[in-house]
Design a protein around this motif. Structure first.
Motif, PDB file in Angstrom:
ATOM      1  N   UNK B 178       3.948 -93.406 -14.145  1.00 38.18           N
ATOM      2  CA  UNK B 178       5.404 -93.531 -14.557  1.00 38.18           C
ATOM      3  C   UNK B 178       5.600 -92.323 -15.719  1.00 38.18           C
ATOM      4  N   UNK B 179       6.585 -91.342 -15.786  1.00 37.99           N
ATOM      5  CA  UNK B 179       6.756 -90.427 -16.672  1.00 37.99           C
ATOM      6  C   UNK B 179       7.943 -90.839 -17.379  1.00 37.99           C
ATOM      7  N   UNK B 180       9.226 -91.285 -16.678  1.00 33.34           N
ATOM      8  CA  UNK B 180      10.358 -91.181 -17.130  1.00 33.34           C
ATOM      9  C   UNK B 180      11.259 -92.212 -16.790  1.00 33.34           C
ATOM     10  N   UNK B 181      12.202 -92.710 -17.430  1.00 30.24           N
ATOM     11  CA  UNK B 181      13.220 -93.756 -16.801  1.00 30.24           C
ATOM     12  C   UNK B 181      14.568 -92.922 -16.619  1.00 30.24           C
ATOM     13  N   UNK B 182      15.311 -93.380 -15.753  1.00 36.43           N
ATOM     14  CA  UNK B 182      16.857 -92.747 -15.713  1.00 36.43           C
ATOM     15  C   UNK B 182      17.699 -94.140 -15.423  1.00 36.43           C
ATOM     16  N   UNK B 183      18.876 -93.862 -16.069  1.00 38.21           N
ATOM     17  CA  UNK B 183      19.768 -94.853 -15.851  1.00 38.21           C
ATOM     18  C   UNK B 183      20.876 -94.625 -14.941  1.00 38.21           C
ATOM     19  N   UNK B 184      21.673 -95.640 -14.353  1.00 42.31           N
ATOM     20  CA  UNK B 184      22.850 -95.310 -13.588  1.00 42.31           C
ATOM     21  C   UNK B 184      23.590 -96.514 -14.132  1.00 42.31           C
ATOM     22  N   UNK B 185      24.916 -95.880 -14.088  1.00 48.00           N
ATOM     23  CA  UNK B 185      26.138 -96.775 -14.447  1.00 48.00           C
ATOM     24  C   UNK B 185      27.010 -96.642 -13.235  1.00 48.00           C
ATOM     25  N   UNK B 199      27.224 -89.210 -15.034  1.00 44.18           N
ATOM     26  CA  UNK B 199      25.886 -88.911 -15.824  1.00 44.18           C
ATOM     27  C   UNK B 199      25.037 -89.877 -15.524  1.00 44.18           C
ATOM     28  N   UNK B 200      23.722 -89.383 -15.479  1.00 49.88           N
ATOM     29  CA  UNK B 200      22.768 -90.291 -15.297  1.00 49.88           C
ATOM     30  C   UNK B 200      21.295 -89.553 -15.871  1.00 49.88           C
ATOM     31  N   UNK B 201      21.054 -90.120 -17.038  1.00 47.07           N
ATOM     32  CA  UNK B 201      20.090 -89.286 -17.979  1.00 47.07           C
ATOM     33  C   UNK B 201      19.066 -90.432 -18.179  1.00 47.07           C
ATOM     34  N   UNK B 202      18.082 -90.207 -19.151  1.00 46.17           N
ATOM     35  CA  UNK B 202      16.956 -91.150 -19.496  1.00 46.17           C
ATOM     36  C   UNK B 202      16.153 -90.595 -20.555  1.00 46.17           C
ATOM     37  N   UNK B 203      14.951 -91.122 -20.328  1.00 47.06           N
ATOM     38  CA  UNK B 203      13.957 -90.767 -21.666  1.00 47.06           C
ATOM     39  C   UNK B 203      12.617 -90.971 -21.061  1.00 47.06           C
ATOM     40  N   UNK B 253      12.469 -96.123 -12.595  1.00 44.24           N
ATOM     41  CA  UNK B 253      11.235 -95.666 -13.058  1.00 44.24           C
ATOM     42  C   UNK B 253      10.449 -94.637 -12.387  1.00 44.24           C
ATOM     43  N   UNK B 254      10.702 -93.455 -12.952  1.00 46.40           N
ATOM     44  CA  UNK B 254      10.241 -92.166 -12.134  1.00 46.40           C
ATOM     45  C   UNK B 254       8.925 -91.813 -12.322  1.00 46.40           C
ATOM     46  N   UNK B 255       8.407 -91.244 -11.411  1.00 45.54           N
ATOM     47  CA  UNK B 255       7.219 -90.418 -11.509  1.00 45.54           C
ATOM     48  C   UNK B 255       7.300 -88.886 -11.841  1.00 45.54           C
ATOM     49  N   UNK B 256       8.363 -88.503 -12.311  1.00 44.07           N
ATOM     50  CA  UNK B 256       8.475 -87.304 -12.580  1.00 44.07           C
ATOM     51  C   UNK B 256       9.818 -87.367 -13.669  1.00 44.07           C
ATOM     52  N   UNK B 257       9.915 -86.203 -14.398  1.00 48.34           N
ATOM     53  CA  UNK B 257      11.380 -86.062 -15.234  1.00 48.34           C
ATOM     54  C   UNK B 257      12.394 -86.513 -14.452  1.00 48.34           C
ATOM     55  N   UNK B 258      13.281 -87.552 -15.071  1.00 48.11           N
ATOM     56  CA  UNK B 258      14.454 -87.880 -14.137  1.00 48.11           C
ATOM     57  C   UNK B 258      15.354 -86.618 -13.783  1.00 48.11           C
ATOM     58  N   UNK B 259      15.890 -86.578 -12.613  1.00 44.78           N
ATOM     59  CA  UNK B 259      16.696 -85.537 -12.045  1.00 44.78           C
ATOM     60  C   UNK B 259      18.138 -85.730 -11.757  1.00 44.78           C
ATOM     61  N   UNK B 260      18.758 -86.829 -12.640  1.00 40.82           N
ATOM     62  CA  UNK B 260      20.000 -87.431 -12.548  1.00 40.82           C
ATOM     63  C   UNK B 260      20.857 -86.274 -13.249  1.00 40.82           C
ATOM     64  N   UNK B 261      22.262 -86.561 -12.686  1.00 44.50           N
ATOM     65  CA  UNK B 261      23.254 -85.802 -13.229  1.00 44.50           C
ATOM     66  C   UNK B 261      23.106 -85.591 -14.897  1.00 44.50           C
TER      67      UNK B 261
END
Lengths: 161, 405
Positions: B178-185, B199-203, B253-261
């Protein structure tokens, strides 16, 4: 050639034909507009289904594009050459506030337009692009701010302390 | 702009959306009509219960900021909290049917919780968190950066109650890659295209697993107001506010840096410093993580004319992931600085409060400048910090104007 109809009747017929031609022309224009705007109208229908309830208000035709003290009242934009091109191409998708608070060079406006076309669904502007960009850089020129601006527009007030 | 004009304008610009772009065509149909939701008392101040002194930067989407003096409370009340939206505020939310799904390549399983389950299954925590928009202060950059021209008011420190994201992630199970989480609203894109996320960012996982990173359902002890993310909001104090996703119903839960909007092309600054106006390639831009040290004088309001020779000031300071170690002010444009006490934060990532009594040597015009220094020794610059194409991270000293009679 001599007509069998009396002059007055002839005028009535010509008028009717003109009206018919006018109506046809309107239908053609409206049809064209419909085709061009098809995608937007689909969106519109979707939005309209949400905002179903509409009520009477005070807006009338005069107010729709009213100019007051050199300002287009509905958008707050400066009345100058190109105003309506900006109003119809820009403010249908975003607030005019996004225009008036951003002061950019022609180059950066052109880049921004390209970005909006690439990512935000802005249509091709054709010859209107130059009109729009000219309007923006003429009426909202970029200001030199340097590394720190002077404090401006201070509302002075007496403070008891 | 006067509020009345504003309401009218807001209503009409929405109509333009209703009807597409043909204004002439539109005006014929719309003449005399306005949607009920945009009328009368439903101006943004009433709609979102905001102080009348808040400044509307944009009405489509809503973007509204505070002024420094409105942020004087230790814990920011809703009335003074800035609103930053990338899309349209969602409609028809039902907290009773709300669910949160954890998924993604690096989640052990995909799991869905109801909001009630989240509240009953996991322990609740409350933290005061300083949350600042990455673009706060953008209006000062030269050459200017496009976007909402925030001045100083896109920051708040409210009290958030919720469950720890890490407790949920541990319950689901996280793979070692796991590298990053990304949210979706559930907010809608401005185009209303349901396939587009506004928008779909994360940390990174390290931030996601911090104690203070919450999935919050309460703000200042009450249900979160709709415009601030009801019924569930990710809150990540000290990082750009865009990480604190609103109306969240899914965390990947992403295996790379999240690539959302808005992970690409936004909320990034040049990895290496650049000259003002320089073009920077996307691959040379780095994602903003912790926000820099900053402070605000929240009392008095700028523009005070005083008759005595002394003046009490107060305000807040914050430093992203770090703590503020030192607070100073100057009345002579930085020739001399005077230290003043800075309180400890209520908890990690909360802003800290300072106060001082400023003495003026003689009558005249003064500016009080405030400067905070973080625990690493980095202070706020008096000038604009490094220029960046999108106008982020302006933490230059705040100042207020004073006249001594």
């Amino acid at each position: 050639m001599e007509s069998n109809f009396p002059t007055s009747l002839r005028i009535v017929i010509i008028r009717a034909m003109l009206k018919l031609a006018g109506l046809l022309l309107l239908i053609l224009i409206a049809g064209g507009v419909y085709l061009i705007r098809d995608i937007h109208l689909k969106n519109a229908a979707y939005e309209a289904s949400i905002a179903k309830t509409v009520v009477e208000d005070t807006f009338n035709e005069e107010e729709w594009d009213k100019i007051e003290n050199g300002i287009h009242v509905r958008t707050g934009l400066i009345d100058a050459e190109g105003l309506m091109t900006v109003v119809s191409n820009c403010t249908s998708c975003h607030s005019a506030k996004l225009i008036t608070q951003n002061r950019m060079s022609a180059e950066r406006w052109n880049e921004t337009i390209k970005w909006m076309q690439k990512t935000q669904g802005l249509w091709e502007l054709g010859g209107n692009q130059e009109i729009i960009v000219n309007y923006l850089v003429t009426n909202y020129p970029s200001k030199k701010k340097g590394r720190r601006m002077i404090l401006e527009n201070i509302e002075w007030y007496e403070l008891e302390n | 702009m006067k509020r009345k004009e504003f309401i009218k304008k807001a209503a009409l610009s929405s109509f333009a959306v209703l009807l597409g772009t043909d204004i002439v065509f539109g005006s014929k149909i719309l003449k005399g009509y306005t949607p009920i939701a945009l009328q009368g008392p439903d101006d943004p101040f009433t709609l979102f219960k905001k102080d009348k002194g808040m400044v509307v930067l944009n009405d489509k989407p809503w973007n509204i900021e505070a002024q420094a003096h409105l942020l004087n409370d230790d814990i920011t009340p809703n009335a003074s909290m800035f609103i930053r939206n990338n899309g349209l505020v969602p409609e028809g939310i039902d907290a009773n049917t709300w669910t949160l799904t954890i998924d993604g390549e690096s989640a052990a399983i995909q799991k869905t919780y109801t909001l009630a389950e989240l509240k009953s299954k996991f322990k609740h925590y409350t933290y005061q968190l300083a949350i600042e928009c990455g673009g706060n202060g953008r209006n000062e950059f030269d050459p200017p950066a496009k976007g909402n021209q925030w001045t100083v008011g896109a920051v708040h420190c409210a009290s958030w109650t919720g469950v720890r994201l890490k407790d949920i992630l541990e319950d689901v199970g996280i793979k070692s890659n796991a590298v990053y989480i990304g949210f979706h609203g559930v907010d809608k894109h401005l185009s209303r295209d349901p396939k587009k996320e506004p928008i779909s960012r994360g940390c990174p996982m390290a931030k996601a697993m911090q104690d203070e990173t919450l999935l919050a359902f309460k703000m200042n002890g009450k249900d979160i107001p709709l415009v601030h993310g009801f019924p569930l909001r990710l809150v990540a104090g000290g990082w750009p506010a865009s990480v604190s996703g609103k109306w969240v119903n899914r965390i990947s839960v992403r295996n790379k840096v999240h690539d959302g909007t808005k992970m690409e092309g936004a909320y990034k600054v040049p990895c290496n410093p650049v000259a003002p106006g320089e073009k920077v390639k996307e691959e040379d831009m780095c994602i903003i993580e912790s926000m820099p040290v900053k402070s605000l004088i929240t009392s008095p309001k700028t523009g005070a004319i005083i008759s005595g020779k002394s003046l009490k000031i107060r305000g807040h300071a914050w430093a992203g992931e770090l703590e503020v170690a030192k607070m100073e002010y100057s009345i002579d444009f930085g020739s001399t600085w005077t230290s003043c006490p800075i309180g400890k934060p209520a908890n990690r990532l909360a802003w800290q409060h300072f106060s001082a009594t400023v003495q003026f040597p003689k009558s005249g015009y003064y500016e009080i400048w405030a400067r905070a220094t973080d625990s690493r020794g980095l202070a706020q610059p008096m000038l604009l910090p490094g220029w960046n194409p999108k106008g982020y991270l302006n933490n230059a000293c705040h100042r207020i104007a004073i006249k001594v009679k």
